[in-house]
Enzyme design. Sequence first.
Site, PDB file in Angstrom:
ATOM      1  N   GLU A 123      39.036  23.917  35.132  1.00 23.75           N
ATOM      2  CA  GLU A 123      40.500  23.929  35.012  1.00 23.75           C
ATOM      3  C   GLU A 123      41.094  23.735  36.394  1.00 23.75           C
ATOM      4  O   GLU A 123      40.463  24.111  37.393  1.00 23.75           O
ATOM      5  CB  GLU A 123      40.974  25.296  34.488  1.00 23.75           C
ATOM      6  CG  GLU A 123      40.547  25.619  33.090  1.00 23.75           C
ATOM      7  CD  GLU A 123      41.002  27.034  32.672  1.00 23.75           C
ATOM      8  OE1 GLU A 123      41.539  27.778  33.518  1.00 23.75           O
ATOM      9  OE2 GLU A 123      40.795  27.378  31.508  1.00 23.75           O
TER      10      GLU A 123
ATOM     11  N   LYS B 121      42.908  24.749  39.584  1.00 23.17           N
ATOM     12  CA  LYS B 121      43.245  26.043  40.206  1.00 23.17           C
ATOM     13  C   LYS B 121      44.605  25.863  40.870  1.00 23.17           C
ATOM     14  O   LYS B 121      44.714  25.284  41.950  1.00 23.17           O
ATOM     15  CB  LYS B 121      42.197  26.462  41.242  1.00 23.17           C
ATOM     16  CG  LYS B 121      42.466  27.850  41.819  1.00 23.17           C
ATOM     17  CD  LYS B 121      41.345  28.290  42.756  1.00 23.17           C
ATOM     18  CE  LYS B 121      41.374  29.772  43.071  1.00 23.17           C
ATOM     19  NZ  LYS B 121      42.601  30.314  43.574  1.00 23.17           N
TER      20      LYS B 121
ATOM     21  N   ARG C 288      49.706  34.605  40.013  1.00 23.28           N
ATOM     22  CA  ARG C 288      49.130  34.984  38.716  1.00 23.28           C
ATOM     23  C   ARG C 288      50.102  35.925  38.014  1.00 23.28           C
ATOM     24  O   ARG C 288      50.572  36.890  38.617  1.00 23.28           O
ATOM     25  CB  ARG C 288      47.809  35.700  38.964  1.00 23.28           C
ATOM     26  CG  ARG C 288      47.006  35.977  37.728  1.00 23.28           C
ATOM     27  CD  ARG C 288      45.649  36.516  38.132  1.00 23.28           C
ATOM     28  NE  ARG C 288      44.739  36.568  37.014  1.00 23.28           N
ATOM     29  CZ  ARG C 288      43.406  36.554  37.145  1.00 23.28           C
ATOM     30  NH1 ARG C 288      42.852  36.491  38.327  1.00 23.28           N
ATOM     31  NH2 ARG C 288      42.630  36.623  36.090  1.00 23.28           N
TER      32      ARG C 288
ATOM     33  N   ARG D 230      49.108  39.981  40.074  1.00 28.90           N
ATOM     34  CA  ARG D 230      47.655  40.094  40.207  1.00 28.90           C
ATOM     35  C   ARG D 230      47.259  41.525  40.537  1.00 28.90           C
ATOM     36  O   ARG D 230      46.231  42.014  40.089  1.00 28.90           O
ATOM     37  CB  ARG D 230      47.186  39.161  41.315  1.00 28.90           C
ATOM     38  CG  ARG D 230      45.707  39.164  41.557  1.00 28.90           C
ATOM     39  CD  ARG D 230      45.435  38.438  42.852  1.00 28.90           C
ATOM     40  NE  ARG D 230      44.025  38.298  43.105  1.00 28.90           N
ATOM     41  CZ  ARG D 230      43.221  39.277  43.483  1.00 28.90           C
ATOM     42  NH1 ARG D 230      43.701  40.508  43.623  1.00 28.90           N
ATOM     43  NH2 ARG D 230      41.949  39.046  43.710  1.00 28.90           N
TER      44      ARG D 230
ATOM     45  N   GLU E 296      49.609  31.063  35.490  1.00 23.37           N
ATOM     46  CA  GLU E 296      49.932  30.896  36.898  1.00 23.37           C
ATOM     47  C   GLU E 296      51.347  30.322  36.945  1.00 23.37           C
ATOM     48  O   GLU E 296      51.611  29.263  36.350  1.00 23.37           O
ATOM     49  CB  GLU E 296      48.907  29.944  37.539  1.00 23.37           C
ATOM     50  CG  GLU E 296      48.976  29.857  39.025  1.00 23.37           C
ATOM     51  CD  GLU E 296      48.209  30.958  39.772  1.00 23.37           C
ATOM     52  OE1 GLU E 296      47.680  31.902  39.142  1.00 23.37           O
ATOM     53  OE2 GLU E 296      48.158  30.878  41.006  1.00 23.37           O
TER      54      GLU E 296
ATOM     55  N   PHE F 292      46.489  30.137  31.133  1.00 21.48           N
ATOM     56  CA  PHE F 292      45.056  29.853  31.171  1.00 21.48           C
ATOM     57  C   PHE F 292      44.207  30.855  30.401  1.00 21.48           C
ATOM     58  O   PHE F 292      43.011  30.658  30.241  1.00 21.48           O
ATOM     59  CB  PHE F 292      44.537  29.681  32.605  1.00 21.48           C
ATOM     60  CG  PHE F 292      44.716  30.887  33.505  1.00 21.48           C
ATOM     61  CD1 PHE F 292      43.834  31.946  33.445  1.00 21.48           C
ATOM     62  CD2 PHE F 292      45.750  30.923  34.421  1.00 21.48           C
ATOM     63  CE1 PHE F 292      43.984  33.047  34.275  1.00 21.48           C
ATOM     64  CE2 PHE F 292      45.906  32.017  35.263  1.00 21.48           C
ATOM     65  CZ  PHE F 292      45.026  33.092  35.193  1.00 21.48           C
TER      66      PHE F 292
ATOM     67  N   ARG G 254      34.562  40.650  39.421  1.00 17.89           N
ATOM     68  CA  ARG G 254      34.351  39.349  40.048  1.00 17.89           C
ATOM     69  C   ARG G 254      32.917  38.963  39.716  1.00 17.89           C
ATOM     70  O   ARG G 254      31.981  39.539  40.245  1.00 17.89           O
ATOM     71  CB  ARG G 254      34.554  39.457  41.572  1.00 17.89           C
ATOM     72  CG  ARG G 254      34.665  38.109  42.252  1.00 17.89           C
ATOM     73  CD  ARG G 254      34.795  38.253  43.742  1.00 17.89           C
ATOM     74  NE  ARG G 254      36.047  38.790  44.225  1.00 17.89           N
ATOM     75  CZ  ARG G 254      37.187  38.099  44.341  1.00 17.89           C
ATOM     76  NH1 ARG G 254      37.233  36.838  44.007  1.00 17.89           N
ATOM     77  NH2 ARG G 254      38.273  38.669  44.802  1.00 17.89           N
TER      78      ARG G 254
ATOM     79  N   LYS H 183      35.032  29.527  41.557  1.00 19.65           N
ATOM     80  CA  LYS H 183      36.136  28.723  42.093  1.00 19.65           C
ATOM     81  C   LYS H 183      35.604  27.794  43.169  1.00 19.65           C
ATOM     82  O   LYS H 183      34.702  28.165  43.921  1.00 19.65           O
ATOM     83  CB  LYS H 183      37.256  29.612  42.634  1.00 19.65           C
ATOM     84  CG  LYS H 183      36.839  30.530  43.741  1.00 19.65           C
ATOM     85  CD  LYS H 183      38.017  31.359  44.245  1.00 19.65           C
ATOM     86  CE  LYS H 183      37.541  32.477  45.137  1.00 19.65           C
ATOM     87  NZ  LYS H 183      38.587  33.305  45.680  1.00 19.65           N
TER      88      LYS H 183
HETATM   89  P1  ATP Z   1      42.403  33.215  45.797  1.00 24.14           P
HETATM   90  O1  ATP Z   1      42.624  33.795  47.125  1.00 24.14           O
HETATM   91  O2  ATP Z   1      41.447  32.067  45.813  1.00 24.14           O
HETATM   92  O3  ATP Z   1      43.630  32.959  45.009  1.00 24.14           O
HETATM   93  P2  ATP Z   1      41.894  35.622  44.367  1.00 24.14           P
HETATM   94  O4  ATP Z   1      41.116  36.639  45.103  1.00 24.14           O
HETATM   95  O5  ATP Z   1      43.350  35.848  44.200  1.00 24.14           O
HETATM   96  O6  ATP Z   1      41.571  34.230  45.032  1.00 24.14           O
HETATM   97  P3  ATP Z   1      40.064  34.633  42.525  1.00 24.14           P
HETATM   98  O7  ATP Z   1      39.418  35.194  41.359  1.00 24.14           O
HETATM   99  O8  ATP Z   1      39.180  34.416  43.654  1.00 24.14           O
HETATM  100  O9  ATP Z   1      41.309  35.493  42.934  1.00 24.14           O
HETATM  101  O10 ATP Z   1      40.734  33.280  42.100  1.00 24.14           O
HETATM  102  C1  ATP Z   1      41.489  33.272  40.941  1.00 24.14           C
HETATM  103  C2  ATP Z   1      42.956  33.135  41.263  1.00 24.14           C
HETATM  104  O11 ATP Z   1      43.337  31.782  41.137  1.00 24.14           O
HETATM  105  C3  ATP Z   1      43.731  33.882  40.237  1.00 24.14           C
HETATM  106  O12 ATP Z   1      44.094  35.159  40.716  1.00 24.14           O
HETATM  107  C4  ATP Z   1      44.914  33.009  39.902  1.00 24.14           C
HETATM  108  O13 ATP Z   1      46.063  33.463  40.610  1.00 24.14           O
HETATM  109  C5  ATP Z   1      44.566  31.656  40.447  1.00 24.14           C
HETATM  110  N1  ATP Z   1      44.422  30.612  39.417  1.00 24.14           N
HETATM  111  C6  ATP Z   1      44.983  29.388  39.478  1.00 24.14           C
HETATM  112  N2  ATP Z   1      44.615  28.633  38.437  1.00 24.14           N
HETATM  113  C7  ATP Z   1      43.788  29.378  37.663  1.00 24.14           C
HETATM  114  C8  ATP Z   1      43.076  29.144  36.464  1.00 24.14           C
HETATM  115  N3  ATP Z   1      43.108  27.966  35.840  1.00 24.14           N
HETATM  116  N4  ATP Z   1      42.308  30.167  35.977  1.00 24.14           N
HETATM  117  C9  ATP Z   1      42.230  31.347  36.592  1.00 24.14           C
HETATM  118  N5  ATP Z   1      42.898  31.622  37.750  1.00 24.14           N
HETATM  119  C10 ATP Z   1      43.663  30.652  38.285  1.00 24.14           C
END
Ligand code: ATP
Length: 591
Positions: free
Chosen positions: A250, A252, A257, A272, A302, A342, A417, A423
């Site tokens: 998907e 990103k 979030r 988040r 998102e 999502f 996690r 990712k």
């Molecule tokens: P990052 O700093 O990369 O945003 P994170 O620590 O907030 O990471 P991760 O699990 O590493 O969280 O990455 C998921 C984040 O990416 C989610 O918190 C969300 O905000 C964002 N996101 C964007 N598109 C998507 C998607 N299609 N599915 C899930 N999460 C998504």
Amino acid sequence: MKFSLVAETLKFMEGTTKRLELTKYLVDLFKITPPEIISHVVYLLQGKLRPDHEGIEMGIAEKIAIKAISKSAGVPIKKIQQEYNKLGDFGQAASKILEQKTQTTFLTQDITVERVYDTLYKIAELKGARSQDMKMKYISSLLNDATPIEAGFILKIITNSLRLGIADFTILDSLAIAFTGTKENRGMLEHAYNVSSDLGKVASAVAKNGIEAIKNFQVAVFSPVRPMLAERVKSPQEAHEKMGAEFAAEYKLDGERVQVHLQGEKIILYSRSLENITNYYPDIVEKISRAINAKEVILEAEAVAINEDSGEFLAFQELMHRRRKYGVTKAVSQYPITVNFFDVMFVDSKSCLNLSYKERRKMLEKLVKEDTFAKLVPMIIVKNDNDVEDFLENAINAGCEGLMLKQLDGIYKAGARGSNWLKIKREYRNELGDSLDLVVIGAFYGRGRRTGKYGALLLGTYNNETDTFPSICKVGTGFTDESLDQFYQILSDKITIKKNPRIESGLEADVWFEPEVVIEIVASEITLSPIHKTAMDTIRKGSGLALRFPKFTGRIRLEKTPENATTDQEIISLYNGQKRAVQEEKKQNYL
Ligand code: ATP
């Protein structure tokens, strides 16, 4: 229940950082706590009144607390401030001052946990012009009846300076031991916590009805679910190694979030870190119900800022303009968004967490009627490396950060996690493969053009085993004049007289901060370090890990709490990955 029982436990807990001892003190306390008030005890231990997402804050400034001590002890404010400066610990200073008073007076009655909790709750609810005065009166009435030790802890709780080093899982361990006889059941309690984000509610259920109550714990609207998170991968090959031949990819998206809870007309949005962010998004509240085909749902999306003319996605920073107390209506029209769904966690009284990704996505496609505001996140089913490369290219061209890769038969693991979600970001080809989110723990004054501002910041990771913030690097590059000014302002509120005990650092910063602000950093490499404390003793005895050539990316991560920062564990796996990559390269060269 006498509050002295809680205060005694807190005193013992302050004397140790060992997890086993902390757990033992908590188990003993939980066993003598009546089940009706165990949730209150759990919240107080965390310096709270309710779970964070309910947004109930005590909001007592030290200034008011000092006035209350002055009133109770009949001691001038200046003297209290002097004692505080000398001891550097607010609670201890208060205990000492009040001790002198109790030598000359008699206490009238024991104070109870119920009274402390109810009074603090009343204080939190006070609003308006005269509220400061009323708050002061409530506190001083508590202090009048408290022993010096009790008073010290009450003051620490209300000024948010109770630092016990107990992470959520230490409380979960202790609840499991106290009420089910074994730590083995921690996993079940953790699941209940992950789906409710409310430790008090979990404590109350297990104390009243044992493990059976926990087995039946359900997802519910308006109780946010702790979000599932992804592991990083550096290449499509690595993704295939972890996920097999076929998986979903998907976009990103680079936004915020949002966990949407909807029941009829009522809508609450959580961030988040599960803060209630409904006020920042009146447009979601207004437009979303017409796009959703159900009466009761929990969905994840998102929210992304867009260029309304071209429909292009804009960077995350644009969205952060909405994070303001006043003028939200103007910000909503200035920074328009789309909401890109999502995942689905709950529909019409049924949890979807145990359904596979494939089933959840299918359900989501039925639930969301796409329009110009509500969208589904673009998705493809990947079959080979080229598919990932091509889709990643498209995602980046469309203004996304990269891709999320999801196991087709993977369930939704709340609060974890894990490798069901990976990712892959555009930075993956270079250096560390990802940015890091680090906590600002200290600063050093600048010279030359930076005189009078901070020249460099000291940053830390989050160690979730010990609930501490060990330092990992000093960063002085990547700052513009504007961002330096911004930091100076944001951080001036967070300065502490003494280093917060949760900070671990071999460097002496010029200024120490409450570990609260999270910023994004890129770096070239992770190295062993004799000075920095991240992952101390893990790779090599006497060494921590540090970042080489760290650089600020320009992003202050307002939506992250310090506990959401990059963990020591993640740094260790990046370090090991880096080592493996070097070995591979050597092998290739040799061949
Ligand atoms: P990052 O700093 O990369 O945003 P994170 O620590 O907030 O990471 P991760 O699990 O590493 O969280 O990455 C998921 C984040 O990416 C989610 O918190 C969300 O905000 C964002 N996101 C964007 N598109 C998507 C998607 N299609 N599915 C899930 N999460 C998504």
